[in-house]
Design a protein around this motif. Structure first.
Motif, PDB file in Angstrom:
ATOM      1  N   ALA A  16       0.830  -1.206   0.000  1.00  0.00           N
ATOM      2  CA  ALA A  16       0.000   0.000   0.000  1.00  0.00           C
ATOM      3  C   ALA A  16       0.865   1.256   0.000  1.00  0.00           C
ATOM      4  N   ASP A  17       1.941   1.248   0.777  1.00  0.00           N
ATOM      5  CA  ASP A  17       2.842   2.400   0.834  1.00  0.00           C
ATOM      6  C   ASP A  17       3.529   2.623  -0.507  1.00  0.00           C
ATOM      7  N   VAL A  18       3.994   1.532  -1.130  1.00  0.00           N
ATOM      8  CA  VAL A  18       4.679   1.642  -2.428  1.00  0.00           C
ATOM      9  C   VAL A  18       3.730   2.210  -3.477  1.00  0.00           C
ATOM     10  N   VAL A  19       2.503   1.707  -3.501  1.00  0.00           N
ATOM     11  CA  VAL A  19       1.523   2.182  -4.481  1.00  0.00           C
ATOM     12  C   VAL A  19       1.205   3.656  -4.257  1.00  0.00           C
ATOM     13  N   ALA A  20       1.047   4.067  -3.003  1.00  0.00           N
ATOM     14  CA  ALA A  20       0.735   5.467  -2.690  1.00  0.00           C
ATOM     15  C   ALA A  20       1.860   6.401  -3.126  1.00  0.00           C
ATOM     16  N   GLN A  21       3.109   5.935  -2.984  1.00  0.00           N
ATOM     17  CA  GLN A  21       4.261   6.779  -3.300  1.00  0.00           C
ATOM     18  C   GLN A  21       4.626   6.771  -4.778  1.00  0.00           C
ATOM     19  N   THR A  22       4.446   5.640  -5.444  1.00  0.00           N
ATOM     20  CA  THR A  22       4.948   5.495  -6.812  1.00  0.00           C
ATOM     21  C   THR A  22       3.854   5.325  -7.865  1.00  0.00           C
ATOM     22  N   LYS A  23       2.594   5.092  -7.423  1.00  0.00           N
ATOM     23  CA  LYS A  23       1.487   4.801  -8.336  1.00  0.00           C
ATOM     24  C   LYS A  23       1.715   3.515  -9.126  1.00  0.00           C
ATOM     25  N   SER A  24       2.512   2.630  -8.572  1.00  0.00           N
ATOM     26  CA  SER A  24       2.781   1.355  -9.232  1.00  0.00           C
ATOM     27  C   SER A  24       1.508   0.527  -9.302  1.00  0.00           C
ATOM     28  N   LYS A  25       1.401  -0.259 -10.370  1.00  0.00           N
ATOM     29  CA  LYS A  25       0.269  -1.175 -10.520  1.00  0.00           C
ATOM     30  C   LYS A  25       0.663  -2.606 -10.181  1.00  0.00           C
ATOM     31  N   ILE A  26       1.981  -2.824 -10.067  1.00  0.00           N
ATOM     32  CA  ILE A  26       2.520  -4.124  -9.682  1.00  0.00           C
ATOM     33  C   ILE A  26       3.624  -3.888  -8.662  1.00  0.00           C
ATOM     34  N   VAL A  27       3.667  -4.703  -7.633  1.00  0.00           N
ATOM     35  CA  VAL A  27       4.741  -4.652  -6.640  1.00  0.00           C
ATOM     36  C   VAL A  27       5.291  -6.061  -6.483  1.00  0.00           C
ATOM     37  N   SER A  28       6.599  -6.193  -6.487  1.00  0.00           N
ATOM     38  CA  SER A  28       7.205  -7.516  -6.298  1.00  0.00           C
ATOM     39  C   SER A  28       8.037  -7.512  -5.026  1.00  0.00           C
ATOM     40  N   TYR A  29       8.153  -8.663  -4.431  1.00  0.00           N
ATOM     41  CA  TYR A  29       8.956  -8.801  -3.220  1.00  0.00           C
ATOM     42  C   TYR A  29       9.419 -10.242  -3.103  1.00  0.00           C
ATOM     43  N   VAL A  40      -0.420  -7.668  -7.607  1.00  0.00           N
ATOM     44  CA  VAL A  40      -1.105  -6.676  -8.437  1.00  0.00           C
ATOM     45  C   VAL A  40      -1.936  -5.800  -7.511  1.00  0.00           C
ATOM     46  N   CYS A  41      -1.852  -4.482  -7.723  1.00  0.00           N
ATOM     47  CA  CYS A  41      -2.410  -3.525  -6.773  1.00  0.00           C
ATOM     48  C   CYS A  41      -3.285  -2.468  -7.442  1.00  0.00           C
ATOM     49  N   HIS A  42      -3.751  -2.752  -8.650  1.00  0.00           N
ATOM     50  CA  HIS A  42      -4.560  -1.794  -9.407  1.00  0.00           C
ATOM     51  C   HIS A  42      -5.568  -2.580 -10.210  1.00  0.00           C
ATOM     52  N   SER A  43      -6.734  -2.000 -10.444  1.00  0.00           N
ATOM     53  CA  SER A  43      -7.772  -2.724 -11.177  1.00  0.00           C
ATOM     54  C   SER A  43      -7.298  -3.165 -12.560  1.00  0.00           C
ATOM     55  N   VAL A 333      -1.908 -18.752  -9.312  1.00  0.00           N
ATOM     56  CA  VAL A 333      -0.642 -19.187  -9.896  1.00  0.00           C
ATOM     57  C   VAL A 333      -0.875 -19.398 -11.387  1.00  0.00           C
ATOM     58  N   THR A 334       0.007 -18.865 -12.208  1.00  0.00           N
ATOM     59  CA  THR A 334      -0.200 -18.908 -13.654  1.00  0.00           C
ATOM     60  C   THR A 334      -0.032 -20.330 -14.196  1.00  0.00           C
ATOM     61  N   THR A 335      -0.909 -20.699 -15.120  1.00  0.00           N
ATOM     62  CA  THR A 335      -0.832 -22.013 -15.777  1.00  0.00           C
ATOM     63  C   THR A 335      -0.334 -21.887 -17.203  1.00  0.00           C
ATOM     64  N   CYS A 336      -0.113 -20.656 -17.636  1.00  0.00           N
ATOM     65  CA  CYS A 336       0.450 -20.408 -18.957  1.00  0.00           C
ATOM     66  C   CYS A 336       1.196 -19.079 -18.899  1.00  0.00           C
ATOM     67  N   ASP A 337       1.961 -18.775 -19.913  1.00  0.00           N
ATOM     68  CA  ASP A 337       2.655 -17.493 -19.953  1.00  0.00           C
ATOM     69  C   ASP A 337       1.627 -16.362 -19.964  1.00  0.00           C
ATOM     70  N   MET A 338       1.897 -15.324 -19.196  1.00  0.00           N
ATOM     71  CA  MET A 338       0.951 -14.221 -19.063  1.00  0.00           C
ATOM     72  C   MET A 338       1.713 -12.909 -19.021  1.00  0.00           C
ATOM     73  N   GLU A 339       1.123 -11.871 -19.591  1.00  0.00           N
ATOM     74  CA  GLU A 339       1.737 -10.549 -19.541  1.00  0.00           C
ATOM     75  C   GLU A 339       0.824  -9.601 -18.774  1.00  0.00           C
ATOM     76  N   ILE A 340       1.398  -8.931 -17.769  1.00  0.00           N
ATOM     77  CA  ILE A 340       0.635  -7.985 -16.956  1.00  0.00           C
ATOM     78  C   ILE A 340       1.390  -6.661 -16.913  1.00  0.00           C
ATOM     79  N   ASP A 341       0.772  -5.624 -17.459  1.00  0.00           N
ATOM     80  CA  ASP A 341       1.368  -4.290 -17.445  1.00  0.00           C
ATOM     81  C   ASP A 341       2.792  -4.294 -18.002  1.00  0.00           C
TER      82      ASP A 341
END
Length: 449
Positions: A16-29, A40-43, A333-341
């Motif tokens: 939530a903090d990362v999204v508020a500061q950077t407007k990121s739609k994806i966060v990884s950790y 994923v943190c955005h509609s 969990v992905t069952t095939c290759d997927m592209e997000i943002d």
């Protein structure tokens, strides 16, 4: 973003903090420095995952893997053709014609709850509600799923089913936070694993006894289904697919366990935070009370037709579960290759959908930290995937109408009987785990109207 912790609350707050500061739609950790997770943190990014029928992660260390031995391969954890078939077979269990008679059960259950609350607060004392609400929702689930009435609310943890259910949830969470127990071998050698196994055996034995007795009853007299309302178990036992094949006893057990687990704990969270929100926002409580009074009049029971009339209460509940998402995050969990943002994800990538972050995203919500039920009078140009308390897409919550109906009856009966007041000495601190609880309980005061 990196983290060595599996603490849900910590991770969700960081996202939530990362999204508020950077407007990121994806966060990884990273978990423990070697296990990558994408959130994923955005509609716009959440809908890519939710529109698919990707399964829940059951691999080693995946959050859902901790529940497999308890819940089996029910709708929550199954995938592929089995999930599609069983979802079709279970859908009739949540048809309005089946849900309608449950209104009487909700009334009976929450009359017991309100009597307990009145007794506990009769001297002007505050009372912690989460524990009692959890007993009430478990009572509801047992009555509606297998028609079991066993003084659940009166006995509390003394009742072995209550004790087993509570301990299993706690032990699964403990295991998730203890990577050395992720493997089954060390887990079941440990005291935690041995206790988990004991409680799972009790729950499964309980289920199988009820299922076998009901199956024999239906075989000896099929006409009894026409003499009473159907419960969840009746639907499971009589469901047939296109080939005329029904569910096995093991499949029925898995679905009953899943229904009980998913249905009681999440709804307990929603009702508890709803009660807290009534106490905290007195003007909103008054609006809800006036509506309930105008619809019910002097009647104490909420009828099925009343539930459909609660417009203000519906707005209030929507906002409460936006502010305090009962399920703060889910995973796929992905069952095939997927592209997000623009990010390409290979097969078997775990993706978390941060529901709490979606519900507090400033791109979608004006002043998301404020409690404003009127924001739901129109969608304000929001994307449907900005608000997903019951998930969305093909794997959305099959029981969401059941849960919302129960919440409406519970809160309507509460405001009709009491004015709910906050306890200034006990401000709850939300703790976003598998469900959103409070780190220090939820305390309120009640005044008889």
């Amino acid at each position: 973003m990196g983290t060595s912790s599996s603490d849900f609350d910590h991770v969700i707050n960081l996202c939530a903090d990362v999204v508020a500061q950077t407007k990121s739609k994806i966060v990884s950790y990273w978990i423990m420095g070697f296990y990558p997770v994408l959130s994923v943190c955005h509609s716009e990014t959440a809908k890519v995952v939710l529109k698919s029928s990707e399964p829940k992660p059951k691999h080693l260390g995946g959050g859902y893997s901790m529940f497999i031995d308890w819940l089996g391969d029910g709708l929550l954890l199954s995938e592929g053709k089995k999930w599609e078939r069983n979802r079709r077979l279970l859908t009739p269990a949540f048809h309005f014609d089946v849900l309608k008679p449950y209104a009487g059960i909700y009334n009976k259950v929450f009359d017991i709850f309100l009597d307990k609350m009145e007794k506990a607060t009769s001297g002007g004392d505050s009372v912690e509600i989460y524990d009692s609400v959890g007993l009430a929702t478990l009572d509801t689930m047992l009555r509606c799923s297998v028609s079991y009435e066993g003084d659940i609310q009166q006995q509390g943890s003394i009742h072995p089913f209550v004790d087993a259910t509570r301990r299993l949830g706690h032990l699964a969470q403990l295991r998730l936070l203890s990577p050395w127990l992720w493997h089954k071998f060390p887990f079941y050698l440990s005291p935690t694993g041995r206790e988990f196994s004991k409680h799972v055996k009790y729950i499964h034995d309980f289920d199988e006894k009820v299922i076998n007795a009901r199956r024999k009853s239906l075989e000896s007299d099929p006409s009894i289904l026409k003499k009473r309302h159907l419960d969840f178990l009746d639907i499971l036992l009589t469901a047939r697919d296109e080939q005329g094949v029904g569910l096995t006893d093991r499949e029925i057990r898995d679905e009953v366990d899943t229904f009980l687990f998913e249905g009681h704990d999440t709804t307990a969270s929603a009702i508890s935070w709803g009660i807290y929100s009534l106490a905290k926002h007195q003007e909103e409580q008054q609006k809800v009370y006036e509506e309930v009074k105008s619809i019910l009049g002097e009647r104490k029971n909420v009828e099925w037709s009343d539930i459909q009339e609660f417009t203000r209460l519906s707005l209030f509940i929507k906002e409460a579960i936006r502010m305090y998402s009962p399920v703060p995050a889910i995973a796929r969990v992905t069952t095939c290759d997927m592209e997000i943002d623009g990010v390409k994800l290979p097969v078997n990538t775990e993706v978390n959908i941060m529901i709490h972050v979606l519900h507090h995203n400033e791109d979608a919500w004006i002043k998301p930290g404020e409690f404003r039920p009127d924001r739901f009078t129109d969608n304000g140009g929001r994307d449907p995937y900005d608000y997903v308390p019951f998930s969305a897409g093909p794997r959305n919550c099959i029981g969401q109408h059941f849960a919302l109906d129960e919440q409406k009856v519970a809160l309507a009966k509460l405001v009709q009987r009491f004015r709910i007041l906050p306890d200034p000495n006990h401000e709850p601190v939300p703790n976003k785990e598998v469900v959103t609880r409070s780190k220090n309980g939820i305390f309120i005061k009640l005044e008889k109207r």
